[in-house]
Design a protein around this motif. Structure first.
Motif, PDB file in Angstrom:
ATOM      1  N   ASP A 151       0.835  -1.205   0.000  1.00 55.50           N
ATOM      2  CA  ASP A 151       0.000   0.000   0.000  1.00 55.50           C
ATOM      3  C   ASP A 151       0.871   1.257   0.000  1.00 55.50           C
ATOM      4  OD1 ASP A 151      -2.229  -1.591   0.034  1.00 55.50           O
ATOM      5  OD2 ASP A 151      -2.608  -1.374   2.186  1.00 55.50           O
ATOM      6  N   ALA A 152       1.969   1.212   0.775  1.00 59.18           N
ATOM      7  CA  ALA A 152       2.859   2.381   0.822  1.00 59.18           C
ATOM      8  C   ALA A 152       3.535   2.593  -0.529  1.00 59.18           C
ATOM      9  CB  ALA A 152       3.907   2.182   1.919  1.00 59.18           C
ATOM     10  N   PHE A 153       3.934   1.496  -1.176  1.00 56.92           N
ATOM     11  CA  PHE A 153       4.533   1.602  -2.509  1.00 56.92           C
ATOM     12  C   PHE A 153       3.527   2.158  -3.505  1.00 56.92           C
ATOM     13  CE2 PHE A 153       5.096  -0.262  -6.724  1.00 56.92           C
ATOM     14  CZ  PHE A 153       6.372   0.185  -7.035  1.00 56.92           C
ATOM     15  N   ASP A 154       2.303   1.666  -3.438  1.00 51.32           N
ATOM     16  CA  ASP A 154       1.258   2.127  -4.347  1.00 51.32           C
ATOM     17  C   ASP A 154       1.007   3.619  -4.161  1.00 51.32           C
ATOM     18  OD1 ASP A 154      -0.614   1.427  -6.402  1.00 51.32           O
ATOM     19  OD2 ASP A 154      -2.220   1.663  -4.934  1.00 51.32           O
ATOM     20  N   ALA A 155       1.001   4.066  -2.925  1.00 55.10           N
ATOM     21  CA  ALA A 155       0.793   5.491  -2.644  1.00 55.10           C
ATOM     22  C   ALA A 155       1.938   6.322  -3.207  1.00 55.10           C
ATOM     23  CB  ALA A 155       0.658   5.704  -1.133  1.00 55.10           C
ATOM     24  N   LEU A 156       3.158   5.801  -3.085  1.00 57.25           N
ATOM     25  CA  LEU A 156       4.314   6.519  -3.633  1.00 57.25           C
ATOM     26  C   LEU A 156       4.219   6.622  -5.149  1.00 57.25           C
ATOM     27  CD1 LEU A 156       7.107   7.805  -3.156  1.00 57.25           C
ATOM     28  CD2 LEU A 156       8.084   5.505  -3.272  1.00 57.25           C
ATOM     29  N   MET A 157       3.762   5.545  -5.800  1.00 61.48           N
ATOM     30  CA  MET A 157       3.676   5.535  -7.253  1.00 61.48           C
ATOM     31  C   MET A 157       2.622   6.498  -7.782  1.00 61.48           C
ATOM     32  SD  MET A 157       6.004   3.717  -8.638  1.00 61.48           S
ATOM     33  CE  MET A 157       5.323   3.717 -10.290  1.00 61.48           C
ATOM     34  N   ARG A 158       1.666   6.892  -6.957  1.00 58.17           N
ATOM     35  CA  ARG A 158       0.666   7.870  -7.403  1.00 58.17           C
ATOM     36  C   ARG A 158       1.303   9.209  -7.748  1.00 58.17           C
ATOM     37  NH1 ARG A 158      -3.747   6.939  -2.578  1.00 58.17           N
ATOM     38  NH2 ARG A 158      -3.967   4.691  -2.851  1.00 58.17           N
ATOM     39  N   HIS A 159       2.479   9.463  -7.176  1.00 50.90           N
ATOM     40  CA  HIS A 159       3.178  10.723  -7.453  1.00 50.90           C
ATOM     41  C   HIS A 159       4.081  10.618  -8.667  1.00 50.90           C
ATOM     42  CE1 HIS A 159       1.718  12.322  -3.651  1.00 50.90           C
ATOM     43  NE2 HIS A 159       2.120  11.212  -3.070  1.00 50.90           N
ATOM     44  N   ILE A 160       4.148   9.430  -9.269  1.00 53.50           N
ATOM     45  CA  ILE A 160       4.913   9.236 -10.503  1.00 53.50           C
ATOM     46  C   ILE A 160       3.898   8.900 -11.583  1.00 53.50           C
ATOM     47  CG2 ILE A 160       6.914   8.091 -11.526  1.00 53.50           C
ATOM     48  CD1 ILE A 160       7.760   7.188  -8.785  1.00 53.50           C
ATOM     49  N   ASP A 161       3.130   9.887 -11.966  1.00 51.81           N
ATOM     50  CA  ASP A 161       1.921   9.667 -12.753  1.00 51.81           C
ATOM     51  C   ASP A 161       2.177   9.057 -14.124  1.00 51.81           C
ATOM     52  OD1 ASP A 161       0.377  10.671 -10.724  1.00 51.81           O
ATOM     53  OD2 ASP A 161       0.365  12.711 -11.500  1.00 51.81           O
ATOM     54  N   ASN A 162       3.301   9.415 -14.746  1.00 50.42           N
ATOM     55  CA  ASN A 162       3.498   9.039 -16.142  1.00 50.42           C
ATOM     56  C   ASN A 162       4.434   7.851 -16.339  1.00 50.42           C
ATOM     57  OD1 ASN A 162       1.861  11.140 -17.256  1.00 50.42           O
ATOM     58  ND2 ASN A 162       3.480  12.586 -16.723  1.00 50.42           N
ATOM     59  N   ALA A 163       4.954   7.305 -15.264  1.00 54.29           N
ATOM     60  CA  ALA A 163       5.869   6.173 -15.390  1.00 54.29           C
ATOM     61  C   ALA A 163       5.089   4.874 -15.520  1.00 54.29           C
ATOM     62  CB  ALA A 163       6.787   6.106 -14.169  1.00 54.29           C
TER      63      ALA A 163
END
Length: 367
Positions: free
Chosen positions: A92-104
């Motif tokens: 869940d923490a990784f998923d939340a972090l990835m929300r800030h890397i929208d285009n990757a």
């Protein structure tokens, strides 16, 4: 441990390999990404490692630190080798972090629902399972040797065919020069990966100097030239060819006119219009000759999905053809969208210069 750049004499222990790589890539117009594995360290032969909660937190911090080296710009791709098999809290923490890397895009991130997921397809031989659907199950795990995805998938998750130049080494080793793929083998790999709708990833392994070995570099250049000549120089090509729908059968007939054309060993390149989804599930290719006879084009492989690219090899070719036809069926949709082709091209592989490539394709398809 002091087994790190910080403990080395390089730049007095203050060097930053990742930041240097990112800046150098951008200098030459390359969009960099980051490879990070929570569970594997192939270079040290550590596989399927699962740590405790503290280790997971530490690894998550290392991943976040890696992303920060991109100087505020997003990596083009995050590659999690072996995926994310940590605790639900870490996922869940990784998923939340990835929300800030929208285009990757995120390779092997199937259980992170907010990522733009792409997925491994089951082997490292550039041999894409077929049929190939970009629609996957919720965690992008629906694949085996006979298929990838399904027409009823719920998540868009394109396939990635990752392969190597030297069989089978991802990292540089000083004894692998005799394991290098030949150009015909690389072309066959392209045919069975990109030519089945997959994204081909071909590794590059710098040696101890930090540069690519000259022989590897020369092989990449040679492959690039032959790839262009083999797949990008059609005899004839049509963008958005004439297409006549038959709504009662969810069928479309796409046809193109030819001058009187004979090709002994034929290549065909098809592309599907994907803006509204991947819809084509079967098709057949035929041609009409100068006598009005309609004949099937006998390709070496099945005619099911098309996707982004589909290549075919027809050893019997076409004789006195004046029209080429692709008749395809597509999935019904709620919005009543019809399947469509965006591209048809004819390639002439009759010349002896293509013999080795054709032989390698036949080997691969027969395996």
């Amino acid at each position: 441990s002091n087994f790190s750049v910080q403990g080395s004499p390089w730049r007095n222990g203050t060097g930053n390999v990742l930041k240097d790589f990112v800046r150098s890539a951008r200098k030459y117009g390359i969009r960099p990404g980051v490879y990070f594995s929570f569970h594997e360290d192939w270079n040290r032969h550590v596989t399927n490692f699962n740590g405790d909660a503290l280790t997971e937190l530490y690894d998550l911090g290392r991943f976040a630190e890696s992303v920060l080296q991109f100087d505020g710009e997003e990596p083009v791709q995050v590659w999690l080798d072996a995926g994310m098999k940590s605790s639900q809290a870490t996922c869940d923490a990784f998923d939340a972090l990835m929300r800030h890397i929208d285009n990757a895009t995120c390779h092997s991130c199937g259980n992170a629902p907010n990522t733009h997921a792409v997925s491994w397809m089951g082997n490292e031989l550039a041999f894409m399972p077929y049929p190939n659907w970009n629609s996957q199950n919720s965690v992008c795990s629906d694949f085996n040797a006979t298929h990838y995805g399904s027409p009823n998938g719920t998540r868009y998750c394109p396939s990635h065919c990752d392969s190597v130049l030297n069989q089978h080494f991802w990292f540089w080793q000083n004894y692998t020069k005799d394991r290098r793929y030949t150009v015909p083998e690389l072309l066959a790999n392209y045919f069975t990966s990109v030519g089945r709708g997959c994204n081909l990833i071909l590794n590059m392994a710098p040696d101890r100097t930090g540069f690519l070995p000259d022989a590897d570099r020369d092989r990449y250049i040679e492959f690039g030239k032959w790839r262009f000549m083999t797949f990008e120089t059609p005899v004839m090509a049509w963008h958005y060819p004439n297409q006549i729908p038959n709504p009662l059968k969810n069928e479309v007939i796409a046809s193109v006119k030819l001058p009187n054309t004979t090709i002994d060993r034929l290549g065909i390149h098809l592309r599907e219009e994907l803006n509204l989804g991947q819809l084509i599930y079967e098709y057949k290719i035929s041609y009409t000759n100068i006598f009005g006879e309609k004949l099937l084009v006998k390709t070496l492989s099945q005619q099911l999905t098309i996707g982004n690219h589909r290549f075919h090899l027809a050893l019997d070719g076409i004789i006195n053809a004046v029209e080429l036809t692709v008749t395809f069926r597509y999935l019904p949709t709620i919005q009543d969208v019809k399947g469509a082709l965006s591209y048809i091209a004819i390639l002439d592989w009759s010349s002896p210069v293509y013999d080795a490539f054709v032989t390698e394709v036949q080997k691969r398809l027969a395996a």
